[in-house]
Design a protein around this motif. Structure first.
Motif, PDB file in Angstrom:
ATOM      1  N   MET A   1     -27.124  11.044   2.026  1.00 17.67           N
ATOM      2  CA  MET A   1     -27.825  10.146   2.712  1.00 17.67           C
ATOM      3  C   MET A   1     -28.781   9.458   1.840  1.00 17.67           C
ATOM      4  N   GLU A   2     -29.483  10.139   1.052  1.00 22.99           N
ATOM      5  CA  GLU A   2     -30.662   9.723   0.272  1.00 22.99           C
ATOM      6  C   GLU A   2     -30.117   8.777  -0.563  1.00 22.99           C
ATOM      7  N   SER A   3     -29.068   8.683  -1.153  1.00 21.19           N
ATOM      8  CA  SER A   3     -28.462   7.422  -2.126  1.00 21.19           C
ATOM      9  C   SER A   3     -28.111   6.192  -1.491  1.00 21.19           C
ATOM     10  N   PHE A   4     -27.761   6.389   0.001  1.00 21.78           N
ATOM     11  CA  PHE A   4     -27.632   5.464   0.929  1.00 21.78           C
ATOM     12  C   PHE A   4     -28.957   4.660   0.954  1.00 21.78           C
ATOM     13  N   PHE A   5     -29.960   5.681   1.366  1.00 17.88           N
ATOM     14  CA  PHE A   5     -31.400   4.774   1.733  1.00 17.88           C
ATOM     15  C   PHE A   5     -31.875   4.299   0.408  1.00 17.88           C
ATOM     16  N   ALA A  19     -25.916  -8.998   4.247  1.00 13.48           N
ATOM     17  CA  ALA A  19     -24.478  -9.032   3.633  1.00 13.48           C
ATOM     18  C   ALA A  19     -24.280  -7.584   3.521  1.00 13.48           C
ATOM     19  N   PHE A  20     -25.150  -6.443   2.862  1.00  9.36           N
ATOM     20  CA  PHE A  20     -24.710  -5.308   2.685  1.00  9.36           C
ATOM     21  C   PHE A  20     -24.372  -4.724   4.098  1.00  9.36           C
ATOM     22  N   PHE A  21     -25.088  -4.736   5.116  1.00  8.51           N
ATOM     23  CA  PHE A  21     -24.896  -4.131   6.544  1.00  8.51           C
ATOM     24  C   PHE A  21     -23.541  -4.582   7.076  1.00  8.51           C
ATOM     25  N   ARG A  22     -23.278  -5.813   6.584  1.00  8.01           N
ATOM     26  CA  ARG A  22     -22.017  -6.497   7.359  1.00  8.01           C
ATOM     27  C   ARG A  22     -20.949  -5.901   6.440  1.00  8.01           C
ATOM     28  N   ASP A  23     -21.048  -5.637   5.025  1.00 10.19           N
ATOM     29  CA  ASP A  23     -19.834  -4.910   4.577  1.00 10.19           C
ATOM     30  C   ASP A  23     -19.670  -3.285   5.082  1.00 10.19           C
ATOM     31  N   VAL A  24     -20.760  -2.896   5.336  1.00 11.48           N
ATOM     32  CA  VAL A  24     -20.899  -1.258   5.772  1.00 11.48           C
ATOM     33  C   VAL A  24     -20.705  -1.083   7.132  1.00 11.48           C
ATOM     34  N   CYS A  25     -21.055  -1.907   7.919  1.00  8.80           N
ATOM     35  CA  CYS A  25     -20.788  -1.761   9.394  1.00  8.80           C
ATOM     36  C   CYS A  25     -19.863  -2.809   9.999  1.00  8.80           C
ATOM     37  N   THR A  26     -19.250  -2.338  11.217  1.00  9.13           N
ATOM     38  CA  THR A  26     -18.554  -3.438  12.160  1.00  9.13           C
ATOM     39  C   THR A  26     -19.402  -4.110  12.778  1.00  9.13           C
ATOM     40  N   LEU A  27     -18.815  -5.215  13.220  1.00  6.44           N
ATOM     41  CA  LEU A  27     -19.614  -6.114  14.086  1.00  6.44           C
ATOM     42  C   LEU A  27     -20.441  -5.451  15.434  1.00  6.44           C
ATOM     43  N   SER A  28     -19.402  -4.664  15.943  1.00  5.86           N
ATOM     44  CA  SER A  28     -19.839  -3.959  16.935  1.00  5.86           C
ATOM     45  C   SER A  28     -21.168  -2.916  16.607  1.00  5.86           C
ATOM     46  N   GLU A  29     -20.929  -2.052  15.616  1.00  4.16           N
ATOM     47  CA  GLU A  29     -22.070  -1.330  15.141  1.00  4.16           C
ATOM     48  C   GLU A  29     -23.391  -2.126  14.843  1.00  4.16           C
ATOM     49  N   LEU A  30     -23.322  -3.307  14.224  1.00  5.07           N
ATOM     50  CA  LEU A  30     -24.347  -4.061  14.053  1.00  5.07           C
ATOM     51  C   LEU A  30     -24.952  -4.631  15.216  1.00  5.07           C
ATOM     52  N   SER A  31     -24.199  -5.029  16.218  1.00  4.20           N
ATOM     53  CA  SER A  31     -24.621  -5.419  17.606  1.00  4.20           C
ATOM     54  C   SER A  31     -25.445  -4.320  18.338  1.00  4.20           C
TER      55      SER A  31
END
Length: 85
Positions: A1-5, A19-31
């Motif tokens: 996890m450390e490298s992700f952070f 942009a990064f979170f949109r690539d990593v997460c679904t729209l539901s997760e972001l919401s």
């Protein structure tokens, strides 16, 4: 996890972070994350669990979890609140 952070710390603007979170997460997760942060802000202002649930469309169980982690967590919410107005 450390490298992700650590990777997140390399991003320089809110647009890059978005942009990064949109690539990593679904729209539901972001919401869901957005609604939880909103819930934390409302709880921080002193609102009741039920009021927060109504304002965010989160379940009272989820709002209680957010409240719990605000008090018993690693201090992440406090970092956000101390750095924003």
């Amino acid at each position: 996890m450390e490298s992700f952070f650590s990777a997140i710390l390399l991003l320089k603007t809110s647009e890059e972070v978005g942009a990064f979170f949109r690539d990593v997460c679904t729209l539901s997760e972001l919401s869901e994350m957005s609604r939880r942060l909103l819930a934390a802000k409302i709880i921080h202002s002193g609102a009741s669990i039920r009021s927060v649930a109504e304002q965010t469309s989160l379940s009272t169980t989820t709002v209680c979890r957010v409240s719990h982690w605000m008090k018993q967590g690693a201090g992440g919410y406090d970092f956000i609140f101390s750095r924003t107005k």
